[in-house]
Design a protein around this motif. Structure first.
Motif, PDB file in Angstrom:
ATOM      1  N   CYS A  67     -64.199  47.703   6.726  1.00  0.00           N
ATOM      2  CA  CYS A  67     -63.725  49.053   7.007  1.00  0.00           C
ATOM      3  C   CYS A  67     -63.657  49.187   8.529  1.00  0.00           C
ATOM      4  N   VAL A 110     -63.190  54.532  -2.370  1.00  0.00           N
ATOM      5  CA  VAL A 110     -63.289  54.771  -0.930  1.00  0.00           C
ATOM      6  C   VAL A 110     -64.515  54.050  -0.390  1.00  0.00           C
ATOM      7  N   CYS A 111     -64.538  53.857   0.911  1.00  0.00           N
ATOM      8  CA  CYS A 111     -65.677  53.225   1.568  1.00  0.00           C
ATOM      9  C   CYS A 111     -66.948  54.010   1.227  1.00  0.00           C
ATOM     10  N   GLU A 131     -63.522  56.489   3.898  1.00  0.00           N
ATOM     11  CA  GLU A 131     -62.109  56.150   4.141  1.00  0.00           C
ATOM     12  C   GLU A 131     -61.540  55.383   2.954  1.00  0.00           C
ATOM     13  N   ASP A 132     -60.220  55.513   2.741  1.00  0.00           N
ATOM     14  CA  ASP A 132     -59.600  54.786   1.642  1.00  0.00           C
ATOM     15  C   ASP A 132     -59.295  53.343   2.055  1.00  0.00           C
TER      16      ASP A 132
END
Length: 60
Positions: A6, A38-39, A44-45
């Protein structure tokens, strides 16, 4: 299978481990993650992830 990082937070998705907290089984390739995954650290995606370079591989 390739690991992905990420970019905003540095979390590394390792397919050998999966994401047990989100019911992603070990052995799940990054490309096969659910669309809504997501993370687990920053939320985050998958568009914010990049492949982790393999050790010992030359880059040009």
């Amino acid at each position: 299978m390739k690991k992905y990082i990420c970019q905003p937070c540095g979390y590394i998705y390792d397919p050998a481990v999966g994401d047990p907290d989100e019911d992603v089984a070990p052995g799940t390739a990054f490309e096969d993650l659910p669309d809504d995954w997501v993370c687990p650290v920053c939320g985050e995606d998958t568009s914010h992830f990049a492949p982790v370079p393999e050790k010992g591989k030359a880059t040009s």
